[in-house]
Design a protein around this motif. Structure first.
Motif, PDB file in Angstrom:
ATOM      1  N   ASP A   1      58.711  57.138  71.867  1.00 18.25           N
ATOM      2  CA  ASP A   1      57.438  56.619  71.337  1.00 18.25           C
ATOM      3  C   ASP A   1      56.292  57.531  71.697  1.00 18.25           C
TER       4      ASP A   1
ATOM      5  N   LYS B   1      61.482  48.132  72.400  1.00 19.80           N
ATOM      6  CA  LYS B   1      62.219  49.335  72.020  1.00 19.80           C
ATOM      7  C   LYS B   1      62.061  50.382  73.106  1.00 19.80           C
ATOM      8  N   ARG B   2      63.163  50.725  73.781  1.00 20.26           N
ATOM      9  CA  ARG B   2      63.119  51.706  74.863  1.00 20.26           C
ATOM     10  C   ARG B   2      63.371  53.107  74.315  1.00 20.26           C
TER      11      ARG B   2
ATOM     12  N   HIS C   1      64.855  59.049  70.225  1.00 23.26           N
ATOM     13  CA  HIS C   1      63.764  58.161  69.811  1.00 23.26           C
ATOM     14  C   HIS C   1      62.798  58.083  70.989  1.00 23.26           C
TER      15      HIS C   1
END
Length: 129
Positions: A129, A78-79, A127
């Motif tokens: 992280d 997930k980038r 988004h």
């Protein structure tokens, strides 16, 4: 909503998120032109990979995108990404110091150096992280 997806370096990703970078520039090349522009000539619109007429002035018409999805990080899992509003888009023919068009060659064909200038608006989604 018509969304253009692009990869971007982390530094520029962070600058856009912080509101410091308000434009995103992309070079238009024969290999990617159909993603960014169509051509107008003699009142007719041509896709980037269609045959243009030999005569007549050619205008670059940006493809209308509502937003750009910018991805950063490695190409695995997930980038981090953001989706940001596009306020406006302009295709600009690049010129040298004398004001002459810059011309490149690709596979034996000449093409004008050009770039897209996207004016960025608000972040619609992110988004990280």
């Amino acid at each position: 909503m018509n969304v253009l997806t692009l990869s971007i370096k982390q530094k520029y990703f962070d600058e856009i998120l912080a509101g410091k970078k308000t434009h995103e520039y992309r070079e238009i090349r024969p290999t990617n032109a159909k993603k960014y522009i169509t051509y107008l000539c003699g009142g007719k619109e041509y896709k980037a990979d269609e045959e243009l007429p030999e005569e007549g002035e050619i205008e670059l018409k940006p493809i209308k995108y509502d937003a750009i999805k910018l991805l950063t990080g490695e190409y695995k899992g997930k980038r981090p990404y953001m989706i940001i509003e596009v306020k406006s888009a302009e295709a600009v023919i690049l010129t040298d110091d004398n004001g002459d068009d810059i011309v490149y060659e690709y596979q034996g064909e000449e093409y004008l150096a050009a770039q897209m200038d996207y004016t960025l608006g608000k972040v619609l989604e992110k988004h990280i992280d």
